[in-house]
Design a protein around this motif. Structure first.
Motif, PDB file in Angstrom:
ATOM      1  N   SER A 174       0.820  -1.210   0.000  1.00 59.83           N
ATOM      2  CA  SER A 174       0.000   0.000   0.000  1.00 59.83           C
ATOM      3  C   SER A 174       0.850   1.255   0.000  1.00 59.83           C
ATOM      4  O   SER A 174       0.527   2.236  -0.686  1.00 59.83           O
ATOM      5  N   TRP A 176      -4.507   5.317  -0.595  1.00 61.95           N
ATOM      6  CA  TRP A 176      -4.336   4.548   0.642  1.00 61.95           C
ATOM      7  C   TRP A 176      -5.629   3.835   1.043  1.00 61.95           C
ATOM      8  O   TRP A 176      -5.592   2.707   1.542  1.00 61.95           O
ATOM      9  N   ASN A 177      -6.774   4.477   0.808  1.00 60.44           N
ATOM     10  CA  ASN A 177      -8.062   3.911   1.213  1.00 60.44           C
ATOM     11  C   ASN A 177      -8.762   3.153   0.093  1.00 60.44           C
ATOM     12  O   ASN A 177      -9.876   2.637   0.313  1.00 60.44           O
ATOM     13  N   TYR A 186     -10.206   0.505  -2.083  1.00 63.33           N
ATOM     14  CA  TYR A 186     -10.509  -0.906  -1.800  1.00 63.33           C
ATOM     15  C   TYR A 186     -11.003  -1.664  -3.030  1.00 63.33           C
ATOM     16  O   TYR A 186     -10.554  -2.765  -3.312  1.00 63.33           O
ATOM     17  N   THR A 224      -3.247  -5.284  -1.083  1.00 61.00           N
ATOM     18  CA  THR A 224      -3.088  -4.042  -0.334  1.00 61.00           C
ATOM     19  C   THR A 224      -3.727  -4.187   1.044  1.00 61.00           C
ATOM     20  O   THR A 224      -4.509  -5.092   1.293  1.00 61.00           O
ATOM     21  N   PRO A 273      -6.105  -2.389   2.787  1.00 61.37           N
ATOM     22  CA  PRO A 273      -7.567  -2.418   2.913  1.00 61.37           C
ATOM     23  C   PRO A 273      -8.183  -3.736   2.463  1.00 61.37           C
ATOM     24  O   PRO A 273      -9.138  -4.212   3.078  1.00 61.37           O
ATOM     25  N   ALA A 279      -7.110  -1.374  11.371  1.00 61.41           N
ATOM     26  CA  ALA A 279      -7.654  -0.041  11.121  1.00 61.41           C
ATOM     27  C   ALA A 279      -6.870   1.024  11.872  1.00 61.41           C
ATOM     28  O   ALA A 279      -6.620   2.118  11.351  1.00 61.41           O
ATOM     29  N   LEU A 299      -3.550   1.603  10.078  1.00 61.68           N
ATOM     30  CA  LEU A 299      -3.710   2.341   8.829  1.00 61.68           C
ATOM     31  C   LEU A 299      -4.138   3.787   9.055  1.00 61.68           C
ATOM     32  O   LEU A 299      -3.823   4.660   8.243  1.00 61.68           O
ATOM     33  N   THR A 300      -4.850   4.041  10.144  1.00 66.42           N
ATOM     34  CA  THR A 300      -5.366   5.384  10.395  1.00 66.42           C
ATOM     35  C   THR A 300      -4.332   6.293  11.036  1.00 66.42           C
ATOM     36  O   THR A 300      -4.255   7.483  10.704  1.00 66.42           O
TER      37      THR A 300
END
Length: 278
Positions: free
Chosen positions: A77, A210-211, A213, A227, A229, A250, A253-254
């Motif tokens: 990612s 990045w987000n 999906y 990746t 997500p 999560a 990633l956040t």
């Protein structure tokens, strides 16, 4: 003067009285995500709401890594997001520069088509895009398929066009008189002047990649090209859902995105403001 100062103080207090509760409402789900990532799965669905983090984060991370190879997916990612952001910013800047500073036949048509693409939902084009990339060119499960098809960003083109349109044309004319080549004017004069806008666009594009999906899920079925997500989505099975792993992933990633935004929010706000004023 005192009355004006008092009025300003009252307005500031009233504004904070409204915004602080709204900010807390927005932050509460993020805080609960952090709390859940530190709890065992039976604690997540406990009847009582626990607002204090527990000590199971490392255990949940180990389970997440065992199920998905999460560190590998994060690496994929990061590579995809960085390459996508740099390449897309360069391409959208070139397109925005051409639309802002050059006059050519069909310029209005091109601009109209770009504006028209903003009205199309992504789900309308994703299937033809998949057929072209996977079946026609046979590029499924490749870095090219993950990065290149989503590169065109109509919003980025319009964003950069607006930024370049606001710059004084006399500056570029003076550079041409001095014998500076067009590509040098673009890279050494226009791009540095558009730095706040580019910073804001980088944040927007990086977060979008990045987000992302749906597209990585469709174009890739190899575990080593998955990746992050998509890896989190794979934890939702028919008979088992690893909620602890999902919450832990999560959080991982956040957290970097929140840090990046906090550090670059000044540039982000400046870029958005620069693109909104003409």
């Amino acid at each position: 003067m005192r009355s004006k100062s008092a009025a300003t103080l009252y307005r500031t207090i009233a504004l904070h009285a409204v915004l602080v509760p709204l900010a807390l409402i927005w932050l509460f789900p993020i805080w609960m995500m952090v709390v859940f990532s530190t709890m065992p799965e039976n604690g997540i669905f406990s009847p009582t709401i626990n607002l204090i983090p527990s000590d199971q984060f490392w255990t949940n991370f180990q389970l997440l890594e065992a199920d998905t190879g999460f560190l590998r997916t994060v690496f994929v990612s990061v590579v995809v997001a960085i390459v996508y952001t740099v390449t897309s910013v360069l391409l959208t800047s070139m397109a925005g520069w051409a639309l802002a500073r050059y006059h050519f036949v069909g310029k209005g048509v091109v601009l109209g088509i770009i504006l028209g693409t903003l009205t199309l939902p992504y789900f309308v084009v994703v299937i033809p895009q998949f057929i072209m990339v996977a079946r026609t060119f046979g590029l499924a499960n490749t870095w090219f398929a993950l990065i290149v098809p989503p590169l065109f960003n109509a919003l980025g083109v319009l964003f950069m066009r607006q930024a370049f349109s606001m710059m004084p044309g006399e500056l570029f004319d003076a550079a041409r008189v001095e014998g500076v080549k067009e590509w040098q004017i673009f890279l050494r004069v226009a791009m540095p002047m558009a730095r706040p806008t580019i910073a804001a666009l980088c944040i927007i594009l990086f977060l979008a990649s990045w987000n992302n999906y749906l597209w990585p899920l469709l174009i890739n079925n190899r575990p080593d090209m998955m990746t992050a997500p998509v890896a989190l989505g794979s934890l939702i099975g028919v008979t088992r859902v690893s909620w602890g792993g999902i919450m832990t992933g999560a959080v991982i990633l956040t957290a970097p995105m929140l840090v990046v935004f906090v550090l670059l929010q000044r540039h982000f706000v400046a870029g958005i403001a620069a693109g909104a004023i003409k």
